[in-house]
Design an enzyme around this catalytic site. Structure first.
Site, mmCIF file in Angstrom:
data_model
loop_
_atom_site.group_PDB
_atom_site.id
_atom_site.type_symbol
_atom_site.label_atom_id
_atom_site.label_comp_id
_atom_site.label_asym_id
_atom_site.label_seq_id
_atom_site.Cartn_x
_atom_site.Cartn_y
_atom_site.Cartn_z
ATOM 1 C CE1 TYR A 172 42.943 32.952 45.199
ATOM 2 C CE2 TYR A 172 41.013 31.636 44.666
ATOM 3 C CZ TYR A 172 41.712 32.437 45.548
ATOM 4 O OH TYR A 172 41.178 32.725 46.773
ATOM 5 C CE LYS B 58 30.586 41.441 37.053
ATOM 6 N NZ LYS B 58 30.755 41.837 38.472
#
Length: 521
Positions: A457, A84
């Site tokens: 973010y 992943k």
């Protein structure tokens, strides 16, 4: 004066990923910190199944597996594992067919955040932020592996984590704990918790009449929270006013053995939630996450069938029988009370977006082992510090998950209500105001061990179309060179990395030969 009571034995109550990871890490690591051997016993109910619909980890799992002594190739083979490299979000901003962004595991190219964002605006204004400032989105788009076979175990050309079968993972950990790490296992139902005169947990008693005593107890009993909640009274802090989702329908989808394996988790938004899609070598784990007050179970099932019809046309969606899961986003008000520490679902659960469940297990165990108490007298101090740290971490995770929803422009009632200021954490509201003037940076997230760094973010903000502050400075030649070097490295990796499928297929083909070679030595 009474002698200090030393911490010599740990009892883990509950199995699954949380219980067996706890047993493995404590058995492998705690003795060195304590300066003496630590006895570890795990008590597991014999008939509580692991969900096993497919799990995503964080890159931290590589260090965890290495610390407990697991071979990476053996882990991948035993757990039907895959790599992943981040997450891809489809349809979260507008729901349009071209609405897509990545949250990769590799941070943007080095530089002060303003300079990096300014470089994106100057040197790649027509590219998505993650693709402009990094390599991994392109690697994921091509379904490439993050490493080559000849690289040392747990090393990669790019940062990576794993997708895995949770049931197989728990079974592998159990075998490793008992066969290699000396963990004692009691397979029985816990029916009673015994406390001493001071209020500590002294022992657990099982249905067969056994009494298992210990100095430190790890509660891995899941949402029942048998020790930390029912016995020691830790309350559940409800986070559902901020995180709406409380249901999921999960299904396993067979795949063609020659089909590509996605190199990232795919999260596809729908009218009242989202769908996860996790690629493994032999199947995909797919689940429809939704909020019951915005979507009923039948509509959720139809939403899942429609997704499978689009993404797995070779499979008859009507033939699948999804497993229905119910949950509530929340966490304990205290995670460590007296001589009991909650880890896993007993500590709490937040909706599965960004795969925070397993990493919270790892972080909890890291904090315990790094500060493993030698005596009971120091345990309460450690518990207070642990509770302060992990309340901070759970709050930050809630904020980061909510960020994915509040920036959406979708107009369904679910998405409109996600943008209601009354459902937003106050700190997130303040940060969004700050981020109109400057990119997320370490000034906004000052903790030494933030769960999500500023780069995470940035990926979500700019992936969702949040306005990036315009750079007022003139173009920096050094930044131009950095962007050019990034593209050059991207081309080299695209040319040199194998496909995800080819890597894992080769690993499986080589496994019998490697095993035979080891037996001949």
């Amino acid at each position: 004066m009474a002698a200090e009571r030393t911490i010599d034995s740990v009892v883990v109550v509950g199995g699954g990923t949380a219980g067996w990871l706890s047993a493995c890490l404590i058995a492998a690591q705690a003795g060195a910190v304590a300066g003496r051997p630590i006895k570890v016993t795990l008590v597991e109910s014999p008939d509580v199944p692991t969900i096993g619909v497919g799990e995503g980890t964080w890159p931290t799992m590589r260090r965890t597996l290495e610390r407990i002594g697991l071979d990476e190739a053996a882990f991948l083979l035993a757990c039907d594992g895959a790599f992943k490299q981040g997450s891809r979000f489809d349809g979260w901003r507008t729901g349009a067919s071209d609405d897509r962004y990545y949250h990769p595991f590799v941070p943007p190219l080095a530089g002060e955040p303003r300079e990096v964002v300014g470089g994106w605006q100057t040197h790649a204004p027509d590219s998505a932020f993650a693709a402009a400032v990094g390599i991994q989105p392109q690697i994921c788009a091509l379904d490439l592996a993050p490493r080559q076979r000849q690289m040392p175990a747990y090393a990669g050309a790019l940062n990576y984590a794993y997708h895995l079968d949770a049931g197989k993972f728990a079974r592998m950990l159990a075998a490793h704990a008992t066969d290699r790490l000396g963990v004692d296992v009691v397979r029985d139902h816990v029916v009673r918790i015994v406390r001493d005169d001071a209020g500590d947990i002294a022992a657990v008693q099982t249905r067969s009449g056994a009494t298992i005593a210990g100095d430190l107890f790890i509660d891995c009993t899941g949402q029942a929270a048998l020790l930390i909640g029912r016995t020691l009274g830790a309350d559940l802090v409800d986070r559902s006013p901020e995180l709406f989702n409380d249901r999921a329908l999960a299904v396993q989808v067979p795949v063609d053995p020659d089909s590509p394996i996605a190199a990232q988790t795919i999260a596809t938004a729908h009218a009242a939630g989202w769908i996860w899609d996790i690629g493994l070598p032999g199947r995909r784990g797919v689940g429809c996450v939704y909020a019951a007050r915005y979507m009923d179970d039948d509509t959720a099932a139809a939403t899942l069938r429609d997704y499978l019809a689009r993404t797995a046309p070779q499979v008859d969606p009507a033939a699948s029988s999804p497993r229905r899961l119910s949950f509530r986003s929340g966490h304990r008000d205290r995670f460590w009370i007296r001589n009991c520490l909650a880890i896993g679902l007993s500590a709490g659960f937040l909706e599965p977006l960004e795969a925070s469940a397993i990493v919270l297990i790892e972080l909890s165990l890291d904090a315990l082992i790094a500060n493993f108490p030698r005596t009971r007298s120091a345990m309460d101090i450690r518990a207070t510090r642990f509770n302060t740290l992990f309340r901070y971490r759970w709050d930050r995770i809630v904020e980061f998950l909510k960020l994915h929803y509040v920036l959406s422009e979708r107009q369904e009632p679910y998405w409109r209500d996600q943008r209601d200021p009354a459902t937003m954490p106050d700190r997130l509201t303040e940060l969004l105001a700050v981020w109109r003037d400057q990119p997320p940076s370490a000034y906004d997230l000052p903790h030494a061990d933030e769960v999500f760094p500023p780069a995470s973010y940035q990926y979500v903000l700019y992936g969702m179309g949040y306005p990036a502050p315009l750079s007022a400075s003139r173009p920096d030649p050094a930044m131009a060179a950095a962007f050019a070097q990034l593209r050059q490295r991207e081309r080299a990796l695209v040319a040199g990395l194998p496909t995800h499928r080819a890597y894992l297929d080769t690993l499986r083909r080589d496994a019998p030969a490697a095993a035979a070679m080891m037996e001949s030595r």
